[in-house]
Structure formats: C-alpha cells, structure tokens
Motif scaffolding. Structure first.
Motif, PDB file in Angstrom:
ATOM      1  N   UNK A  37       1.077  -1.047  -0.025  1.00  0.00           N
ATOM      2  CA  UNK A  37       0.113   0.021   0.086  1.00  0.00           C
ATOM      3  C   UNK A  37       0.814   1.380   0.086  1.00  0.00           C
ATOM      4  N   UNK A  38       0.362   2.366  -0.384  1.00  0.00           N
ATOM      5  CA  UNK A  38       0.950   3.614   0.100  1.00  0.00           C
ATOM      6  C   UNK A  38      -0.082   4.682   0.267  1.00  0.00           C
ATOM      7  N   UNK A  39       0.636   5.650   0.941  1.00  0.00           N
ATOM      8  CA  UNK A  39      -0.197   6.743   1.581  1.00  0.00           C
ATOM      9  C   UNK A  39       0.706   8.147   1.474  1.00  0.00           C
ATOM     10  N   UNK A  40      -0.192   9.034   1.030  1.00  0.00           N
ATOM     11  CA  UNK A  40       0.375  10.500   0.762  1.00  0.00           C
ATOM     12  C   UNK A  40      -0.499  11.278   1.992  1.00  0.00           C
ATOM     13  N   UNK A  41       0.383  12.112   2.665  1.00  0.00           N
ATOM     14  CA  UNK A  41      -0.115  12.782   3.676  1.00  0.00           C
ATOM     15  C   UNK A  41      -1.308  13.466   3.578  1.00  0.00           C
ATOM     16  N   UNK A  42      -2.548  13.333   4.214  1.00  0.00           N
ATOM     17  CA  UNK A  42      -3.815  14.152   3.970  1.00  0.00           C
ATOM     18  C   UNK A  42      -4.688  13.264   3.203  1.00  0.00           C
ATOM     19  N   UNK A  43      -4.280  12.009   2.501  1.00  0.00           N
ATOM     20  CA  UNK A  43      -4.981  11.075   1.860  1.00  0.00           C
ATOM     21  C   UNK A  43      -5.073   9.607   2.531  1.00  0.00           C
TER      22      UNK A  43
END
Length: 117
Positions: A37-43
């Motif tokens: 998985x991946x995550x961008x700040x605020x998302x």
C-alpha cells in the motif's frame, strides 16, 4: 504475532527504479495474501499490489505495468520492484499480511519513497 519491516525506500529521479523489501519475523506462508500500500499525507492509504500464496498477483491501474510484486516464502520476504517511477508515486509505502483479498491483519512501519521531477 508477525512483525513486518520494510526497507529499500529513498530518493530517486523520475524514470528511475527502486526495489522495496518487506521482511517478516515469522512465516509468510501462513498468510493467504501479502500486499503493498502507499499513503500520501492527507489522503487515505491506497492499496496498489497484492500476491497470493500461490503466486497470483493483482495491481491497481495506477501501478500496473510498472510495478511488480513477488514473494519468497523461503526467505519470508515480499518485494515490490518499482520501475518508471513518477513524481506522483511519492508516498510512504507499507506492506501488509493477512487472509483477505487486500490484507490488513499485520502492517509494517512504512518506508518513504520520493520521486523527484
């Protein structure tokens, strides 16, 4: 309890490649599915790739054709080969293990991938 530890993140230029590793403290063969998985700040965290125990894989459209997931059950390690990286691939990447289609039972701490333009 299984612990997952990601490594291999870093800074790369657009068009470059990185290979992420996810090492498990126990046997990953016991899990039906391993995933990235991946995550961008605020998302929200985004599922991008999964591999089943038998080796069949699935990719979301955002990474299909550029990323490859594979698992080495003997080494209790899952890999994510990332090619043709784009700035929009910049995120914290997490691996996960579990028994559902998208595994969520166990998580690693994440590794930062930054792609510069």
């Amino acid at each position: 309890q299984v612990q997952l530890v990601e490594s291999g993140g870093g800074l790369v230029q657009a068009g470059g490649s990185l290979r992420l590793s996810c090492a498990a403290s126990g046997s990953i063969f016991s899990f039906n599915t391993m995933g990235w998985y991946r995550q961008v700040p605020g998302k929200a965290r985004e599922a991008i790739a999964r591999v089943a125990r038998a080796g069949d894989t699935y990719y979301t459209d955002s990474v299909k054709g550029r990323f490859t997931i594979d698992r080495d059950n003997a080494k209790n390690t899952v890999y994510l080969q990332m090619n043709s990286l784009k700035p929009e691939d910049t995120a914290v990447y997490y691996c996960a293990a579990g028994n559902s289609w998208w595994p969520t039972d166990y998580w690693g701490q994440g590794t930062q991938v930054t792609v510069s333009s």
